[in-house]
Design a protein around this motif. Structure first.
Motif, PDB file in Angstrom:
ATOM      1  N   UNK A 148     -28.128  34.904 -26.746  1.00  0.00           N
ATOM      2  CA  UNK A 148     -27.362  36.081 -27.152  1.00  0.00           C
ATOM      3  C   UNK A 148     -25.946  35.725 -27.610  1.00  0.00           C
ATOM      4  N   UNK A 149     -25.489  34.519 -27.315  1.00  0.00           N
ATOM      5  CA  UNK A 149     -24.173  34.096 -27.791  1.00  0.00           C
ATOM      6  C   UNK A 149     -24.200  33.744 -29.276  1.00  0.00           C
ATOM      7  N   UNK A 150     -25.365  33.356 -29.762  1.00  0.00           N
ATOM      8  CA  UNK A 150     -25.487  32.976 -31.176  1.00  0.00           C
ATOM      9  C   UNK A 150     -26.318  33.980 -31.967  1.00  0.00           C
ATOM     10  N   UNK A 151     -26.857  34.985 -31.286  1.00  0.00           N
ATOM     11  CA  UNK A 151     -27.650  36.013 -31.968  1.00  0.00           C
ATOM     12  C   UNK A 151     -27.258  37.373 -31.412  1.00  0.00           C
ATOM     13  N   UNK A 152     -26.320  38.036 -32.061  1.00  0.00           N
ATOM     14  CA  UNK A 152     -25.911  39.375 -31.669  1.00  0.00           C
ATOM     15  C   UNK A 152     -25.474  40.129 -32.920  1.00  0.00           C
ATOM     16  N   UNK A 153     -25.316  41.446 -32.780  1.00  0.00           N
ATOM     17  CA  UNK A 153     -25.065  42.276 -33.958  1.00  0.00           C
ATOM     18  C   UNK A 153     -23.756  41.913 -34.671  1.00  0.00           C
ATOM     19  N   UNK A 154     -22.777  41.371 -33.948  1.00  0.00           N
ATOM     20  CA  UNK A 154     -21.521  40.972 -34.583  1.00  0.00           C
ATOM     21  C   UNK A 154     -21.733  39.828 -35.576  1.00  0.00           C
ATOM     22  N   UNK A 155     -22.752  39.011 -35.326  1.00  0.00           N
ATOM     23  CA  UNK A 155     -23.018  37.858 -36.193  1.00  0.00           C
ATOM     24  C   UNK A 155     -24.063  38.166 -37.260  1.00  0.00           C
TER      25      UNK A 155
ATOM     26  N   UNK B 138     -34.096  36.715 -34.210  1.00  0.00           N
ATOM     27  CA  UNK B 138     -32.668  37.035 -34.166  1.00  0.00           C
ATOM     28  C   UNK B 138     -32.478  38.519 -33.842  1.00  0.00           C
ATOM     29  N   UNK B 139     -33.218  39.376 -34.525  1.00  0.00           N
ATOM     30  CA  UNK B 139     -33.080  40.815 -34.304  1.00  0.00           C
ATOM     31  C   UNK B 139     -33.496  41.200 -32.889  1.00  0.00           C
ATOM     32  N   UNK B 140     -34.582  40.613 -32.393  1.00  0.00           N
ATOM     33  CA  UNK B 140     -35.027  40.944 -31.036  1.00  0.00           C
ATOM     34  C   UNK B 140     -33.998  40.490 -30.002  1.00  0.00           C
ATOM     35  N   UNK B 141     -33.346  39.361 -30.252  1.00  0.00           N
ATOM     36  CA  UNK B 141     -32.314  38.878 -29.329  1.00  0.00           C
ATOM     37  C   UNK B 141     -31.080  39.778 -29.367  1.00  0.00           C
ATOM     38  N   UNK B 142     -30.747  40.275 -30.553  1.00  0.00           N
ATOM     39  CA  UNK B 142     -29.637  41.223 -30.666  1.00  0.00           C
ATOM     40  C   UNK B 142     -29.897  42.458 -29.805  1.00  0.00           C
ATOM     41  N   UNK B 143     -31.120  42.955 -29.869  1.00  0.00           N
ATOM     42  CA  UNK B 143     -31.492  44.127 -29.064  1.00  0.00           C
ATOM     43  C   UNK B 143     -31.389  43.800 -27.578  1.00  0.00           C
ATOM     44  N   UNK B 144     -31.920  42.640 -27.195  1.00  0.00           N
ATOM     45  CA  UNK B 144     -31.857  42.223 -25.789  1.00  0.00           C
ATOM     46  C   UNK B 144     -30.414  42.143 -25.312  1.00  0.00           C
TER      47      UNK B 144
ATOM     48  N   UNK C 225     -25.887  46.859 -21.108  1.00  0.00           N
ATOM     49  CA  UNK C 225     -25.980  48.195 -20.527  1.00  0.00           C
ATOM     50  C   UNK C 225     -26.655  48.192 -19.158  1.00  0.00           C
ATOM     51  N   UNK C 226     -27.003  47.003 -18.662  1.00  0.00           N
ATOM     52  CA  UNK C 226     -27.542  46.898 -17.307  1.00  0.00           C
ATOM     53  C   UNK C 226     -29.044  47.014 -17.190  1.00  0.00           C
ATOM     54  N   UNK C 227     -29.773  46.883 -18.306  1.00  0.00           N
ATOM     55  CA  UNK C 227     -31.225  46.973 -18.251  1.00  0.00           C
ATOM     56  C   UNK C 227     -31.852  45.598 -17.996  1.00  0.00           C
ATOM     57  N   UNK C 228     -33.013  45.591 -17.372  1.00  0.00           N
ATOM     58  CA  UNK C 228     -33.707  44.332 -17.089  1.00  0.00           C
ATOM     59  C   UNK C 228     -34.545  43.931 -18.300  1.00  0.00           C
ATOM     60  N   UNK C 229     -34.384  42.679 -18.714  1.00  0.00           N
ATOM     61  CA  UNK C 229     -35.072  42.181 -19.903  1.00  0.00           C
ATOM     62  C   UNK C 229     -35.743  40.844 -19.574  1.00  0.00           C
ATOM     63  N   UNK C 230     -37.034  40.746 -19.867  1.00  0.00           N
ATOM     64  CA  UNK C 230     -37.743  39.471 -19.788  1.00  0.00           C
ATOM     65  C   UNK C 230     -38.071  39.043 -21.212  1.00  0.00           C
ATOM     66  N   UNK C 231     -37.674  37.828 -21.558  1.00  0.00           N
ATOM     67  CA  UNK C 231     -37.857  37.297 -22.915  1.00  0.00           C
ATOM     68  C   UNK C 231     -38.727  36.053 -22.826  1.00  0.00           C
TER      69      UNK C 231
END
Length: 327
Positions: free
Chosen positions: A135-142, A189-195, A201-207
């Motif tokens: 998520x440090x290299x794949x987020x909506x800002x990038x 990349x898009x799925x990681x941005x969502x994660x 927001x405090x939701x549990x995510x398994x990738x």
């Protein structure tokens, strides 16, 4: 797959380190205010003295009105806040900071594990993909649309809008996403941005990569000694708020994989738990590779997002190589 005692202790140690760090930061801010806001330290000392003096008088047998102490402390607090804000500091500058405001960095809310603790468990047990690093290299800002043109650009913008809608309505609207298309077009990349957004927001995510998911299930399914671990794995896979299966179709497909995939999609649908699948397979290839019932489940219960265009990873790799050659 329950935590071992060592894993639990390690997580709790991380929480202790968080609290220690925030205490240190608060102490540093306090020292800075004491040195730069004249009179603030005196008011702090008066606050401590007032409470101690009141307590001593009560212990000595005096009958005192506690409201008088509350009024005195409230007035001292008002004066401190006034000095602080007049000096240009925010009103909460001397409040204790927390990484998680909900559990105050204890990991628990009452007797229940906090959402941040549950995510820590997930990361400890399952996160071989190292989602936090991704998520440090794949987020909506990038995110950028400069690699897309024409119809590809329209699809990209449509997928991003659908992803934002998925995030914004996550608490109220049950949705699943099936992101498919050619290699290197930004699906993972898009799925990681969502994660990333849902983790914040405090939701549990398994990738999981598809290969990693089915290898884990196979390892525990064919060893009778791992029945309890397998049950725990299913509880987590079926119960986490968001499950991401990345690169479906890269695993060695067989009847076991098809059966496990259908069970996972079906059980999560029953529980109304969101799932995101990314794949290089076309819809036709999905139907041929897996069963008709999996194809039917995906096409009826998932929002289909197609990404197409150039291989972005290849473009970036060539650009880096050219830059290195130029240097």
């Amino acid at each position: 797959m329950p935590l071992t005692n060592a894993q639990y202790d390690q997580i709790m140690h991380e929480y202790e380190e968080r609290r220690a760090l925030h205490r240190q930061e608060l102490e540093e801010r306090q020292c800075y205010v004491y040195e730069n806001v004249p009179g603030y330290k005196d008011l702090e000392d008066q606050t401590a003295t007032a409470s101690v003096t009141f307590g001593k008088r009560l212990l000595s047998g005096e009958r005192l009105d506690r409201s008088a102490l509350r009024q005195e402390l409230a007035e001292l607090a008002r004066q401190k806040l006034l000095l602080l804000t007049e000096a240009g500091f925010s009103s909460d500058y001397l409040d204790m900071g927390y990484t998680c405001q909900d559990c105050k960095d204890t990991g628990y809310i009452g007797n229940e594990k906090c959402h941040c603790f549950k995510q820590k468990i997930i990361e400890t047990l399952y996160d071989k993909s190292n989602l936090k690093m991704l998520t440090k290299t794949a987020n909506f800002k990038l995110m950028s649309d400069k690699y897309y043109q024409g119809e590809d650009l329209k699809r990209f913008h449509g997928a991003v809008n659908a992803a934002e809608d998925f995030i914004n309505n996550f608490n109220s609207d049950y949705q699943n996403l099936f992101i498919y298309g050619t290699v290197g077009t930004g699906k993972s990349f898009l799925s990681t941005c969502i994660a990333n957004e849902l983790l914040k927001k405090g939701h549990s995510v398994i990738y999981f990569s598809s290969t990693g998911l089915f290898e884990l299930l196979a390892e525990n399914s064919f060893d009778y000694r791992n029945k309890q671990e397998l049950r725990s794995i299913y509880d987590d896979l079926y119960g986490c708020e968001l499950l991401i299966i990345d690169d479906l179709g890269t695993e060695r497909t067989n009847s076991f994989v098809a059966s496990e995939l259908f069970s996972c999609l079906n059980e999560r649908d029953i529980r109304k738990k969101a799932t995101i699948i990314t794949t290089n397979l076309s819809l036709e290839e999905l139907q041929m590779t897996y069963s008709d019932r999996i194809f039917s489940r995906v096409t009826s219960n998932y929002k289909l997002l197609k990404l197409s265009g150039q291989d972005i990873r290849k473009i970036k790799k060539i650009a880096r190589k050219e830059s290195e050659d130029f240097q």
